[in-house]
Design a protein around this motif. Structure first.
Motif, PDB file in Angstrom:
ATOM      1  N   GLY A 212       8.279  34.455 -27.151  1.00  0.00           N
ATOM      2  CA  GLY A 212       8.079  33.018 -27.302  1.00  0.00           C
ATOM      3  C   GLY A 212       7.422  32.760 -28.639  1.00  0.00           C
ATOM      4  O   GLY A 212       7.123  33.686 -29.384  1.00  0.00           O
ATOM      5  N   VAL A 213       7.212  31.507 -28.950  1.00  0.00           N
ATOM      6  CA  VAL A 213       6.533  31.150 -30.195  1.00  0.00           C
ATOM      7  C   VAL A 213       5.027  31.267 -30.024  1.00  0.00           C
ATOM      8  O   VAL A 213       4.319  31.797 -30.877  1.00  0.00           O
ATOM      9  N   ASN A 214       4.520  30.791 -28.896  1.00  0.00           N
ATOM     10  CA  ASN A 214       3.084  30.836 -28.611  1.00  0.00           C
ATOM     11  C   ASN A 214       2.923  31.046 -27.110  1.00  0.00           C
ATOM     12  O   ASN A 214       2.595  30.134 -26.363  1.00  0.00           O
ATOM     13  N   ILE A 215       3.188  32.283 -26.653  1.00  0.00           N
ATOM     14  CA  ILE A 215       3.354  32.511 -25.229  1.00  0.00           C
ATOM     15  C   ILE A 215       2.063  32.338 -24.434  1.00  0.00           C
ATOM     16  O   ILE A 215       2.106  32.064 -23.235  1.00  0.00           O
ATOM     17  N   GLY A 216       0.921  32.456 -25.091  1.00  0.00           N
ATOM     18  CA  GLY A 216      -0.331  32.208 -24.379  1.00  0.00           C
ATOM     19  C   GLY A 216      -0.479  30.766 -23.939  1.00  0.00           C
ATOM     20  O   GLY A 216      -1.291  30.437 -23.072  1.00  0.00           O
ATOM     21  N   ASP A 217       0.343  29.873 -24.529  1.00  0.00           N
ATOM     22  CA  ASP A 217       0.347  28.454 -24.189  1.00  0.00           C
ATOM     23  C   ASP A 217       1.261  28.169 -23.003  1.00  0.00           C
ATOM     24  O   ASP A 217       1.477  27.010 -22.654  1.00  0.00           O
ATOM     25  N   PHE A 218       1.801  29.224 -22.384  1.00  0.00           N
ATOM     26  CA  PHE A 218       2.707  29.052 -21.250  1.00  0.00           C
ATOM     27  C   PHE A 218       2.068  28.173 -20.178  1.00  0.00           C
ATOM     28  O   PHE A 218       0.897  28.324 -19.843  1.00  0.00           O
ATOM     29  N   GLY A 219       2.889  27.279 -19.622  1.00  0.00           N
ATOM     30  CA  GLY A 219       2.440  26.425 -18.526  1.00  0.00           C
ATOM     31  C   GLY A 219       2.136  25.005 -18.921  1.00  0.00           C
ATOM     32  O   GLY A 219       1.905  24.148 -18.066  1.00  0.00           O
ATOM     33  N   ARG A 220       2.175  24.739 -20.228  1.00  0.00           N
ATOM     34  CA  ARG A 220       1.827  23.394 -20.702  1.00  0.00           C
ATOM     35  C   ARG A 220       2.722  22.331 -20.072  1.00  0.00           C
ATOM     36  O   ARG A 220       2.261  21.224 -19.781  1.00  0.00           O
ATOM     37  N   THR A 221       4.006  22.643 -19.863  1.00  0.00           N
ATOM     38  CA  THR A 221       4.926  21.636 -19.333  1.00  0.00           C
ATOM     39  C   THR A 221       5.168  21.767 -17.832  1.00  0.00           C
ATOM     40  O   THR A 221       5.888  20.962 -17.262  1.00  0.00           O
ATOM     41  N   THR A 222       4.577  22.764 -17.196  1.00  0.00           N
ATOM     42  CA  THR A 222       4.810  22.949 -15.762  1.00  0.00           C
ATOM     43  C   THR A 222       3.523  22.974 -14.947  1.00  0.00           C
ATOM     44  O   THR A 222       3.571  23.135 -13.724  1.00  0.00           O
ATOM     45  N   GLY A 223       2.373  22.840 -15.619  1.00  0.00           N
ATOM     46  CA  GLY A 223       1.111  22.854 -14.899  1.00  0.00           C
ATOM     47  C   GLY A 223       0.706  24.226 -14.409  1.00  0.00           C
ATOM     48  O   GLY A 223      -0.137  24.342 -13.506  1.00  0.00           O
ATOM     49  N   GLU A 224       1.299  25.275 -14.993  1.00  0.00           N
ATOM     50  CA  GLU A 224       0.956  26.640 -14.610  1.00  0.00           C
ATOM     51  C   GLU A 224       0.197  27.292 -15.761  1.00  0.00           C
ATOM     52  O   GLU A 224      -0.261  26.624 -16.667  1.00  0.00           O
ATOM     53  N   SER A 225       0.027  28.600 -15.735  1.00  0.00           N
ATOM     54  CA  SER A 225      -0.711  29.279 -16.795  1.00  0.00           C
ATOM     55  C   SER A 225      -0.101  30.637 -17.063  1.00  0.00           C
ATOM     56  O   SER A 225       0.695  31.163 -16.266  1.00  0.00           O
ATOM     57  N   PHE A 226      -0.483  31.232 -18.188  1.00  0.00           N
ATOM     58  CA  PHE A 226       0.045  32.540 -18.556  1.00  0.00           C
ATOM     59  C   PHE A 226      -0.381  33.606 -17.545  1.00  0.00           C
ATOM     60  O   PHE A 226       0.415  34.493 -17.206  1.00  0.00           O
ATOM     61  N   ILE A 227      -1.598  33.518 -17.024  1.00  0.00           N
ATOM     62  CA  ILE A 227      -2.036  34.505 -16.033  1.00  0.00           C
ATOM     63  C   ILE A 227      -1.225  34.363 -14.756  1.00  0.00           C
ATOM     64  O   ILE A 227      -0.892  35.365 -14.104  1.00  0.00           O
ATOM     65  N   ASP A 228      -0.829  33.129 -14.392  1.00  0.00           N
ATOM     66  CA  ASP A 228       0.055  32.936 -13.233  1.00  0.00           C
ATOM     67  C   ASP A 228       1.377  33.665 -13.459  1.00  0.00           C
ATOM     68  O   ASP A 228       1.923  34.305 -12.552  1.00  0.00           O
ATOM     69  N   LEU A 229       1.880  33.559 -14.679  1.00  0.00           N
ATOM     70  CA  LEU A 229       3.171  34.157 -15.005  1.00  0.00           C
ATOM     71  C   LEU A 229       3.123  35.673 -14.897  1.00  0.00           C
ATOM     72  O   LEU A 229       3.982  36.296 -14.247  1.00  0.00           O
ATOM     73  N   ILE A 230       2.150  36.302 -15.539  1.00  0.00           N
ATOM     74  CA  ILE A 230       2.149  37.768 -15.561  1.00  0.00           C
ATOM     75  C   ILE A 230       1.824  38.353 -14.186  1.00  0.00           C
ATOM     76  O   ILE A 230       2.309  39.431 -13.834  1.00  0.00           O
ATOM     77  N   ARG A 231       1.038  37.638 -13.394  1.00  0.00           N
ATOM     78  CA  ARG A 231       0.792  38.108 -12.021  1.00  0.00           C
ATOM     79  C   ARG A 231       2.085  38.116 -11.214  1.00  0.00           C
ATOM     80  O   ARG A 231       2.372  39.061 -10.474  1.00  0.00           O
ATOM     81  N   ALA A 232       2.872  37.054 -11.364  1.00  0.00           N
ATOM     82  CA  ALA A 232       4.122  36.967 -10.611  1.00  0.00           C
ATOM     83  C   ALA A 232       5.132  38.006 -11.098  1.00  0.00           C
ATOM     84  O   ALA A 232       5.826  38.637 -10.288  1.00  0.00           O
ATOM     85  N   LEU A 233       5.224  38.214 -12.397  1.00  0.00           N
ATOM     86  CA  LEU A 233       6.177  39.179 -12.933  1.00  0.00           C
ATOM     87  C   LEU A 233       5.814  40.601 -12.518  1.00  0.00           C
ATOM     88  O   LEU A 233       6.697  41.448 -12.317  1.00  0.00           O
ATOM     89  N   ASP A 234       4.543  40.881 -12.396  1.00  0.00           N
ATOM     90  CA  ASP A 234       4.093  42.231 -12.040  1.00  0.00           C
ATOM     91  C   ASP A 234       4.589  42.643 -10.655  1.00  0.00           C
ATOM     92  O   ASP A 234       4.683  43.834 -10.354  1.00  0.00           O
ATOM     93  N   ASP A 235       4.939  41.651  -9.830  1.00  0.00           N
ATOM     94  CA  ASP A 235       5.399  41.939  -8.469  1.00  0.00           C
ATOM     95  C   ASP A 235       6.912  42.121  -8.371  1.00  0.00           C
ATOM     96  O   ASP A 235       7.427  42.367  -7.282  1.00  0.00           O
ATOM     97  N   VAL A 236       7.636  41.998  -9.473  1.00  0.00           N
ATOM     98  CA  VAL A 236       9.096  42.120  -9.433  1.00  0.00           C
ATOM     99  C   VAL A 236       9.490  43.587  -9.292  1.00  0.00           C
ATOM    100  O   VAL A 236       9.191  44.404 -10.162  1.00  0.00           O
ATOM    101  N   ASP A 237      10.167  43.909  -8.210  1.00  0.00           N
ATOM    102  CA  ASP A 237      10.612  45.284  -7.975  1.00  0.00           C
ATOM    103  C   ASP A 237      11.668  45.681  -9.004  1.00  0.00           C
ATOM    104  O   ASP A 237      12.532  44.885  -9.368  1.00  0.00           O
ATOM    105  N   GLY A 238      11.600  46.918  -9.452  1.00  0.00           N
ATOM    106  CA  GLY A 238      12.623  47.454 -10.349  1.00  0.00           C
ATOM    107  C   GLY A 238      12.238  47.425 -11.810  1.00  0.00           C
ATOM    108  O   GLY A 238      12.754  48.216 -12.598  1.00  0.00           O
ATOM    109  N   ILE A 239      11.367  46.519 -12.207  1.00  0.00           N
ATOM    110  CA  ILE A 239      10.903  46.482 -13.590  1.00  0.00           C
ATOM    111  C   ILE A 239       9.672  47.374 -13.695  1.00  0.00           C
ATOM    112  O   ILE A 239       8.660  47.129 -13.056  1.00  0.00           O
ATOM    113  N   SER A 240       9.787  48.411 -14.516  1.00  0.00           N
ATOM    114  CA  SER A 240       8.699  49.386 -14.633  1.00  0.00           C
ATOM    115  C   SER A 240       7.719  49.044 -15.738  1.00  0.00           C
ATOM    116  O   SER A 240       6.574  49.500 -15.711  1.00  0.00           O
TER     117      SER A 240
END
Length: 449
Positions: A212-240
């Motif tokens: 991204g251009v400024n990925i730490g700013d994730f969530g500005r348009t959806t009311g979420e946050s970057f920590i929300d994102l990486i927590r959810a991605l960490d649970d995806v099976d198959g991605i090591s």
């Protein structure tokens, strides 16, 4: 398949395309996504010796040198593929569409938000193929993208996938044109990112780089946050493995650092842009932190992840960077426990606030300062690599153009070279002992344990 998609497929099926990308990892991710869309309607990649029917150039405009490289690439592709539809997109196309459209041979100029419709736009050109229609398409103004997020998760020529999680920037640093080229910060939802990661896993993906251009700013348009994102991605099976491509120091929270330190799949690897090691230069740049904050973040990372690779961006020769301020910055950078510097020479960009700063640095001095920082970088990278010689670390292997040779990266981003008679090892994660430098001194020799 819808009627429109069916028409596009009929128009483009069997055509050959060539792709050329300049700039950041985000651009490479978006090119891969455009390639994937074209392949879905029957467009294959042209072999090196073939002339292409379609040429796609994804441009960068971070410096005047980047603009020049874009023009050279366009001219070269037009010369080698004289009858091709030449599509130019990216930051240079967004900032200077009229200039790009005026280049001989350019058929279509797409703004950032129009990358997602590349199939439809090319199909329209093919079905209406006349010189007048092509000139009209090329001269259309690039659309603005203030509220549009175009998703992208695709694999390039290598093993890893690139997941675009955010686009645009609200920072307006004085030297930078990115907010003008890509618009304001915006992103997709956490749910949509997880869905794309799952799709990558179903296709055999093992590693995803978040771009991204400024990925730490994730969530500005959806009311979420970057920590929300990486927590959810960490649970995806198959991605090591996940890697965070770049994150601003003021947005790299202790919570993010601590999560990466204990996560299942996020690697010990951060890329943190510094840009200048002088508080005065940082102030002139309108950066949102000082050197004290940057040092705290780096030290916190090394405390939580002692083996972590830390890459750092630095710009030399910005307006206002006197010799004294550069020396201050050099000393600060030398004192940091980082692994590698990515050094860029400042380039004047029209419309930026930096042009109002009076002190200018000569090209000769910029070069000299760049050489000093590159020397620091090489020393730091060598020391980092050599610290791990003798250790066993997991390596994700990828194929090489040399038969019997694989390259890859350890979890903490050490580039390795493995020579073996075994086949089919690309996209495999193997425990390897790091034995020493290769002959070219650009990778560490790996031995499978």
């Amino acid at each position: 398949m819808s009627e429109g998609e069916d028409t596009d497929s009929l128009a483009l099926h069997g055509m050959k395309a060539r792709y050329f990308t300049l700039g950041c990892k985000l651009n490479f991710a978006e090119t891969a996504a455009m390639q994937e869309r074209l392949e879905q309607v029957g467009v294959s990649s042209a072999a090196t010796t073939e002339r292409a029917d379609i040429c796609v150039v994804n441009t960068c405009s971070v410096t005047e040198v980047a603009d020049s490289k874009c023009r050279q690439a366009i001219h070269r592709l037009v010369r080698h593929n004289p009858d091709a539809i030449v599509v130019v997109t990216g930051c240079y196309a967004q900032l200077k569409p009229d200039e790009v459209a005026a280049i001989d041979g350019v058929s279509l100029v797409l703004g950032q938000s129009e990358k997602g419709s590349i199939v439809q736009r090319i199909a329209r050109l093919v079905t209406e193929r006349s010189e007048a229609a092509m000139e009209q398409q090329a001269s259309e103004p690039c659309g603005r993208q203030e509220d549009i997020f175009v998703p992208s998760c695709a694999r390039g020529e290598r093993t890893r996938y690139f997941l675009k999680v955010q686009d645009g920037c609200n920072y307006f640093c004085t030297y930078c044109t990115i907010p003008f080229a890509r618009g304001r910060s915006r992103n997709g939802t956490v749910t949509s990112m997880v869905e794309q990661a799952r799709k990558a896993a179903s296709q055999g993906g093992r590693e995803i780089v978040l771009t991204g251009v400024n990925i730490g700013d994730f969530g500005r348009t959806t009311g979420e946050s970057f920590i929300d994102l990486i927590r959810a991605l960490d649970d995806v099976d198959g991605i090591s493995r996940y890697r965070i491509s770049s994150i601003e120091p003021n947005l790299l929270t202790d919570e993010v650092i601590e999560f990466v330190a204990q996560s299942r799949a996020f690697m010990p690897h951060f890329h943190i842009p510094l840009q200048a090691g002088s508080d005065e230069v940082l102030r002139l740049m309108h950066r949102r932190y000082d050197t004290a904050l940057f040092r705290r973040k780096v030290e916190r990372v090394k405390e939580a992840l002692p083996d972590c690779f830390i890459g750092v961006d630095v710009i030399v020769g910005t307006r206002g960077e006197t010799e004294q301020l550069f020396e201050q910055g050099l000393q600060f950078i030398e004192s940091l426990p980082v692994s590698q510097l990515h050094v860029f020479s400042y380039s004047e960009r029209p419309g930026t606030a930096a042009l109002r700063i009076p002190h200018r640095v000569s090209p000769q001095e910029k070069h000299a300062r760049s050489e000093q920082l590159l020397s620091v970088s090489q020393r730091k990278l060598t020391a980092f690599y050599e610290h791990f010689i003798g250790q066993v670390r997991p390596v994700l292997l990828e194929h090489s153009s040399n038969k019997g040779v694989y390259h890859g990266f350890t979890d903490n981003y050490i580039r390795v070279e493995l020579t073996t008679d075994s086949t089919g090892l690309d996209n495999q994660i193997l425990a390897c002992r790091l034995a020493g430098w290769n002959a070219a001194h650009d990778a560490i020799i790996a031995e499978v344990v």
